[in-house]
Motif scaffolding. Structure first.
Motif, PDB file in Angstrom:
ATOM      1  N   PRO A 288       0.837  -1.204   0.000  1.00  0.00           N
ATOM      2  CA  PRO A 288       0.000   0.000   0.000  1.00  0.00           C
ATOM      3  C   PRO A 288       0.871   1.253   0.000  1.00  0.00           C
ATOM      4  CG  PRO A 288      -0.731  -1.569   1.676  1.00  0.00           C
ATOM      5  CD  PRO A 288       0.578  -2.075   1.160  1.00  0.00           C
ATOM      6  N   GLN A 289       0.495   2.249  -0.780  1.00  0.00           N
ATOM      7  CA  GLN A 289       1.288   3.473  -0.857  1.00  0.00           C
ATOM      8  C   GLN A 289       1.437   4.138   0.504  1.00  0.00           C
ATOM      9  OE1 GLN A 289       2.970   4.634  -3.625  1.00  0.00           O
ATOM     10  NE2 GLN A 289       3.888   6.013  -2.120  1.00  0.00           N
ATOM     11  N   SER A 290       0.404   4.042   1.353  1.00  0.00           N
ATOM     12  CA  SER A 290       0.480   4.635   2.687  1.00  0.00           C
ATOM     13  C   SER A 290       1.581   3.985   3.512  1.00  0.00           C
ATOM     14  CB  SER A 290      -0.861   4.495   3.411  1.00  0.00           C
ATOM     15  OG  SER A 290      -1.236   3.125   3.520  1.00  0.00           O
ATOM     16  N   ALA A 291       1.773   2.672   3.347  1.00  0.00           N
ATOM     17  CA  ALA A 291       2.833   1.971   4.066  1.00  0.00           C
ATOM     18  C   ALA A 291       4.203   2.397   3.550  1.00  0.00           C
ATOM     19  CB  ALA A 291       2.661   0.458   3.918  1.00  0.00           C
ATOM     20  N   VAL A 292       4.314   2.586   2.243  1.00  0.00           N
ATOM     21  CA  VAL A 292       5.573   3.051   1.651  1.00  0.00           C
ATOM     22  C   VAL A 292       5.934   4.421   2.208  1.00  0.00           C
ATOM     23  CG1 VAL A 292       6.731   3.756  -0.472  1.00  0.00           C
ATOM     24  CG2 VAL A 292       5.267   1.722  -0.460  1.00  0.00           C
ATOM     25  N   ASP A 293       4.957   5.331   2.271  1.00  0.00           N
ATOM     26  CA  ASP A 293       5.207   6.686   2.751  1.00  0.00           C
ATOM     27  C   ASP A 293       5.701   6.692   4.197  1.00  0.00           C
ATOM     28  OD1 ASP A 293       4.332   7.528   0.293  1.00  0.00           O
ATOM     29  OD2 ASP A 293       2.315   8.068   0.973  1.00  0.00           O
ATOM     30  N   VAL A 294       5.049   5.914   5.046  1.00  0.00           N
ATOM     31  CA  VAL A 294       5.450   5.837   6.450  1.00  0.00           C
ATOM     32  C   VAL A 294       6.841   5.232   6.574  1.00  0.00           C
ATOM     33  CG1 VAL A 294       4.969   4.752   8.676  1.00  0.00           C
ATOM     34  CG2 VAL A 294       3.100   5.714   7.328  1.00  0.00           C
ATOM     35  N   ALA A 295       7.093   4.161   5.826  1.00  0.00           N
ATOM     36  CA  ALA A 295       8.385   3.477   5.901  1.00  0.00           C
ATOM     37  C   ALA A 295       9.520   4.387   5.451  1.00  0.00           C
ATOM     38  CB  ALA A 295       8.358   2.207   5.048  1.00  0.00           C
ATOM     39  N   MET A 296       9.338   5.115   4.359  1.00  0.00           N
ATOM     40  CA  MET A 296      10.402   5.961   3.837  1.00  0.00           C
ATOM     41  C   MET A 296      10.725   7.103   4.784  1.00  0.00           C
ATOM     42  SD  MET A 296      11.586   4.655   1.103  1.00  0.00           S
ATOM     43  CE  MET A 296      12.580   6.052   0.571  1.00  0.00           C
ATOM     44  N   ALA A 297       9.708   7.800   5.277  1.00  0.00           N
ATOM     45  CA  ALA A 297       9.937   8.939   6.168  1.00  0.00           C
ATOM     46  C   ALA A 297      10.607   8.487   7.470  1.00  0.00           C
ATOM     47  CB  ALA A 297       8.625   9.656   6.461  1.00  0.00           C
ATOM     48  N   THR A 298      10.138   7.373   8.022  1.00  0.00           N
ATOM     49  CA  THR A 298      10.713   6.863   9.263  1.00  0.00           C
ATOM     50  C   THR A 298      12.149   6.388   9.051  1.00  0.00           C
ATOM     51  OG1 THR A 298       8.530   6.186  10.045  1.00  0.00           O
ATOM     52  CG2 THR A 298      10.436   5.151  11.093  1.00  0.00           C
ATOM     53  N   THR A 299      12.386   5.687   7.939  1.00  0.00           N
ATOM     54  CA  THR A 299      13.722   5.188   7.632  1.00  0.00           C
ATOM     55  C   THR A 299      14.729   6.325   7.518  1.00  0.00           C
ATOM     56  OG1 THR A 299      12.903   3.217   6.493  1.00  0.00           O
ATOM     57  CG2 THR A 299      15.099   3.976   5.898  1.00  0.00           C
ATOM     58  N   LEU A 300      14.330   7.426   6.892  1.00  0.00           N
ATOM     59  CA  LEU A 300      15.257   8.536   6.677  1.00  0.00           C
ATOM     60  C   LEU A 300      15.612   9.243   7.979  1.00  0.00           C
ATOM     61  CD1 LEU A 300      13.792   9.912   3.346  1.00  0.00           C
ATOM     62  CD2 LEU A 300      15.991   8.776   3.655  1.00  0.00           C
ATOM     63  N   THR A 301      14.663   9.402   8.899  1.00  0.00           N
ATOM     64  CA  THR A 301      14.992  10.019  10.178  1.00  0.00           C
ATOM     65  C   THR A 301      15.848   9.081  11.035  1.00  0.00           C
ATOM     66  OG1 THR A 301      12.851   9.280  11.054  1.00  0.00           O
ATOM     67  CG2 THR A 301      12.975  11.532  10.214  1.00  0.00           C
ATOM     68  N   THR A 302      15.562   7.784  10.963  1.00  0.00           N
ATOM     69  CA  THR A 302      16.375   6.798  11.688  1.00  0.00           C
ATOM     70  C   THR A 302      17.800   6.773  11.157  1.00  0.00           C
ATOM     71  OG1 THR A 302      14.430   5.429  12.114  1.00  0.00           O
ATOM     72  CG2 THR A 302      16.577   4.358  12.317  1.00  0.00           C
ATOM     73  N   PHE A 303      17.946   6.952   9.841  1.00  0.00           N
ATOM     74  CA  PHE A 303      19.258   6.987   9.198  1.00  0.00           C
ATOM     75  C   PHE A 303      20.144   8.050   9.853  1.00  0.00           C
ATOM     76  CE2 PHE A 303      22.206   8.638   6.037  1.00  0.00           C
ATOM     77  CZ  PHE A 303      22.669   7.510   5.370  1.00  0.00           C
ATOM     78  N   TYR A 304      19.613   9.244  10.070  1.00  0.00           N
ATOM     79  CA  TYR A 304      20.383  10.316  10.697  1.00  0.00           C
ATOM     80  C   TYR A 304      20.759   9.966  12.126  1.00  0.00           C
ATOM     81  CZ  TYR A 304      20.018  13.861   7.040  1.00  0.00           C
ATOM     82  OH  TYR A 304      20.168  14.573   5.875  1.00  0.00           O
ATOM     83  N   ALA A 305      19.821   9.417  12.879  1.00  0.00           N
ATOM     84  CA  ALA A 305      20.092   9.069  14.268  1.00  0.00           C
ATOM     85  C   ALA A 305      21.198   8.018  14.359  1.00  0.00           C
ATOM     86  CB  ALA A 305      18.815   8.560  14.942  1.00  0.00           C
ATOM     87  N   ASP A 306      21.119   6.987  13.518  1.00  0.00           N
ATOM     88  CA  ASP A 306      22.144   5.939  13.506  1.00  0.00           C
ATOM     89  C   ASP A 306      23.491   6.488  13.095  1.00  0.00           C
ATOM     90  OD1 ASP A 306      20.206   4.116  14.238  1.00  0.00           O
ATOM     91  OD2 ASP A 306      20.039   3.170  12.267  1.00  0.00           O
ATOM     92  N   LEU A 307      23.498   7.358  12.061  1.00  0.00           N
ATOM     93  CA  LEU A 307      24.746   7.931  11.573  1.00  0.00           C
ATOM     94  C   LEU A 307      25.423   8.770  12.645  1.00  0.00           C
ATOM     95  CD1 LEU A 307      26.770   8.621   9.308  1.00  0.00           C
ATOM     96  CD2 LEU A 307      25.195  10.433   8.569  1.00  0.00           C
ATOM     97  N   LYS A 308      24.657   9.603  13.339  1.00  0.00           N
ATOM     98  CA  LYS A 308      25.226  10.466  14.377  1.00  0.00           C
ATOM     99  C   LYS A 308      25.839   9.634  15.505  1.00  0.00           C
ATOM    100  CE  LYS A 308      22.307  14.514  13.544  1.00  0.00           C
ATOM    101  NZ  LYS A 308      21.270  15.419  14.114  1.00  0.00           N
ATOM    102  N   LYS A 309      25.170   8.560  15.894  1.00  0.00           N
ATOM    103  CA  LYS A 309      25.718   7.678  16.941  1.00  0.00           C
ATOM    104  C   LYS A 309      27.030   7.061  16.495  1.00  0.00           C
ATOM    105  CE  LYS A 309      21.268   6.383  19.010  1.00  0.00           C
ATOM    106  NZ  LYS A 309      20.292   5.259  19.205  1.00  0.00           N
ATOM    107  N   ALA A 310      27.068   6.610  15.231  1.00  0.00           N
ATOM    108  CA  ALA A 310      28.282   5.987  14.715  1.00  0.00           C
ATOM    109  C   ALA A 310      29.443   6.975  14.663  1.00  0.00           C
ATOM    110  CB  ALA A 310      28.021   5.415  13.320  1.00  0.00           C
ATOM    111  N   LEU A 311      29.189   8.181  14.212  1.00  0.00           N
ATOM    112  CA  LEU A 311      30.245   9.191  14.120  1.00  0.00           C
ATOM    113  C   LEU A 311      30.743   9.604  15.497  1.00  0.00           C
ATOM    114  CD1 LEU A 311      28.665  11.387  11.302  1.00  0.00           C
ATOM    115  CD2 LEU A 311      30.791  10.084  11.113  1.00  0.00           C
ATOM    116  N   ALA A 312      29.857   9.605  16.471  1.00  0.00           N
ATOM    117  CA  ALA A 312      30.232  10.012  17.820  1.00  0.00           C
ATOM    118  C   ALA A 312      31.146   9.002  18.508  1.00  0.00           C
ATOM    119  CB  ALA A 312      28.980  10.230  18.671  1.00  0.00           C
ATOM    120  N   THR A 313      31.084   7.753  18.042  1.00  0.00           N
ATOM    121  CA  THR A 313      31.899   6.719  18.683  1.00  0.00           C
ATOM    122  C   THR A 313      33.136   6.412  17.874  1.00  0.00           C
ATOM    123  OG1 THR A 313      30.570   4.995  17.595  1.00  0.00           O
ATOM    124  CG2 THR A 313      29.920   5.660  19.801  1.00  0.00           C
TER     125      THR A 313
END
Length: 210
Positions: free
Chosen positions: A185-210
Motif C-alpha cells: 500500500p502506498q500509505s505503508a511506503v510513505d510511512v516506511a520511507m519517512a521513518t527510515t530517513l529520520t532513523t538513518f540520521y540518528a544511527d549515523l550520528k551515533k556511529a560518528l560520535a563513537t
C-alpha cells in the motif's frame, strides 16, 4: 552479470540529476515528517509513480568523514540498522563501484526485505562531497527477497559554521526515490520511507560520535 552502460555518461547524468534536485525551489516540497533535528519533504517523482524524498539535518563532523560512513565501504554495514548485507561486486575506480545490498523488513514486515544492486559515485561538491547512486540491472538475485530499484539518489555533505569552536559541522541533505516494488500500500511506503530517513540520521550520528 549484466554490464554497466558507459561509466562517464552514467556518472555525469547522475551528478547533474542530483544537482538539479538540489536546486529545486523549497515551495515544490511538502513536509512528510519533522523531528527536532531532521526534516523530511517529498514531491512526486519524475522517474516513477512514487515520491522523491528530500531529507536534511546538521551533523557534527567533517563532510569527508560523514561521506566515508555513507558510501559503500567498511563502515556502512556497521551502523545502518536497515542494512543487513553489503557487497561490492565491481570496482570501477576510486570514485565508482557497483554494490549489492539487502535491507531488513519494515513495519512488522508489511514491507518485506529488499535487495538492491546500485552503481555508486562520489565526487567533490562546494568544498564538500556528493555521494550518489542509481540501480543497475543484474541477473543474479537473492530469491529470499524482492529486488527493489533506486532511481537517482544521493547525499550532499557540505561544511557550515556550527557556532562552536573547533567542532566541525556539516549540512547533510539527501534525495531518495526508491521503488520498493511488490504489492505494498502506498500509505505503508510513505510511512516506511519517512521513518527510515529520520532513523538513518540518528544511527549515523551515533556511529560518528563513537
Amino acid at each position: 552479470m549484466g554490464s554497466l552502460p558507459d561509466v562517464c555518461e552514467l556518472r555525469t547524468h547522475l551528478e547533474n540529476t542530483l544537482i538539479s534536485y538540489h536546486h529545486l525551489e523549497q515551495t515544490e516540497w511538502k513536509v512528510a515528517k519533522k523531528s527536532k533535528d531532521v526534516t523530511v519533504w517529498r514531491k512526486p517523482s519524475a522517474e516513477f509513480s512514487g515520491f522523491l524524498y528530500k531529507v536534511e539535518g546538521l551533523v557534527m563532523d567533517k563532510p569527508c568523514r560523514i561521506v566515508d560512513y555513507i558510501r559503500p565501504g567498511p563502515y556502512r554495514l556497521q551502523w545502518d540498522s536497515l542494512m543487513t548485507s553489503l557487497e561490492i561486486v565491481e570496482t570501477v575506480d576510486k570514485a565508482c563501484c557497483v554494490m549489492r545490498y539487502t535491507t531488513a523488513g519494515q513495519l512488522w514486515n508489511i514491507v518485506a526485505p529488499r535487495e538492491f544492486v546500485d552503481f555508486s559515485y562520489t565526487t567533490d561538491y562546494q568544498n564538500g562531497l556528493l555521494s550518489c547512486g542509481v540501480s543497475v540491472e543484474r541477473e543474479q538475485q537473492d530469491q529470499s527477497s524482492v529486488r527493489g530499484y533506486n532511481h537517482p539518489c544521493g547525499w550532499f555533505s557540505v561544511p557550515v559554521d556550527g557556532g562552536e569552536v573547533d567542532v566541525p559541522c556539516s549540512l547533510l541533505t539527501g534525495y531518495i526515490q526508491t521503488d520498493l516494488r511488490g504489492k505494498i500500500p502506498q500509505s505503508a511506503v510513505d510511512v516506511a520511507m519517512a521513518t527510515t530517513l529520520t532513523t538513518f540520521y540518528a544511527d549515523l550520528k551515533k556511529a560518528l560520535a563513537t
